[in-house]
Design an enzyme around this catalytic site. Sequence first.
Site, PDB file in Angstrom:
ATOM      1  N   THR A 181       3.378   7.384  15.452  1.00 19.84           N
ATOM      2  CA  THR A 181       1.983   7.817  15.371  1.00 19.84           C
ATOM      3  C   THR A 181       1.348   7.834  16.753  1.00 19.84           C
ATOM      4  O   THR A 181       0.623   8.766  17.103  1.00 19.84           O
ATOM      5  CB  THR A 181       1.191   6.918  14.399  1.00 19.84           C
ATOM      6  N   ASN A 182       1.631   6.823  17.573  1.00 15.68           N
ATOM      7  CA  ASN A 182       1.094   6.802  18.941  1.00 15.68           C
ATOM      8  C   ASN A 182       1.551   8.034  19.717  1.00 15.68           C
ATOM      9  O   ASN A 182       0.749   8.679  20.399  1.00 15.68           O
ATOM     10  CB  ASN A 182       1.532   5.537  19.677  1.00 15.68           C
TER      11      ASN A 182
ATOM     12  N   GLY B 198       0.788  -1.227   0.000  1.00 16.17           N
ATOM     13  CA  GLY B 198       0.000   0.000   0.000  1.00 16.17           C
ATOM     14  C   GLY B 198       0.813   1.266   0.000  1.00 16.17           C
ATOM     15  O   GLY B 198       0.460   2.245  -0.640  1.00 16.17           O
ATOM     16  N   GLY B 199       1.937   1.283   0.713  1.00 22.87           N
ATOM     17  CA  GLY B 199       2.791   2.466   0.737  1.00 22.87           C
ATOM     18  C   GLY B 199       3.361   2.791  -0.626  1.00 22.87           C
ATOM     19  O   GLY B 199       3.642   3.939  -0.933  1.00 22.87           O
TER      20      GLY B 199
ATOM     21  N   CYS C  10       7.484   1.992  15.117  1.00 25.83           N
ATOM     22  CA  CYS C  10       7.964   1.951  16.504  1.00 25.83           C
ATOM     23  C   CYS C  10       7.100   2.768  17.454  1.00 25.83           C
ATOM     24  O   CYS C  10       7.368   2.784  18.643  1.00 25.83           O
ATOM     25  CB  CYS C  10       9.407   2.426  16.577  1.00 25.83           C
TER      26      CYS C  10
END
Length: 169
Positions: free
Chosen positions: A99-100, A44-45, A96
């Site tokens: 995003t979080n 997808g990337g 890693c």
Amino acid sequence: CLHSVGMPLQPGQKDVPWPCNVDNKYIVHFPEERAIWSFGSGYGGNALLGKKCFALRIASAMARDQGWFAEHMLILGVTNPQGVKKYIAAAFPSACGKTNLAMLVAKLPGWKFECVGDDIAWMKIGPDGQLRAINPEAGFFGVAPGTSDESNYYAMRSLSSNSIFTNCA
């Protein structure tokens, strides 16, 4: 940008859930022409070539030529209880927790976090010596395995609308 999974179907040939050319996969960058060619990959990337291929790799060549930086970094605004706002740019490898961290929600009274970007930062040092940064993307590109309400509640909420899912077959 040009993308092909490299597996055209012949008349009567049945499609497969993961179209790609297993023997010939190429993602080629032409920074001088600002072009990207992707062949044989169903990831997808790579289908979203504007993501890493352009916003980071081709933009790095553009940045070098124009005096700025294209970096694999999150940008997070942090406001303390006194109302003083600072920005953090942080570099971590893929998958890693960038995003979080970028989607952090304050649990301490008076603190506020604002996600400017979770993956790519375009930065330039201004005439005043201050580092300026923008997020060239709209939205998030997350690695989904293991993501749940328990691991990242706010990421799961962001999937409720206006989402593109890739590699879900």
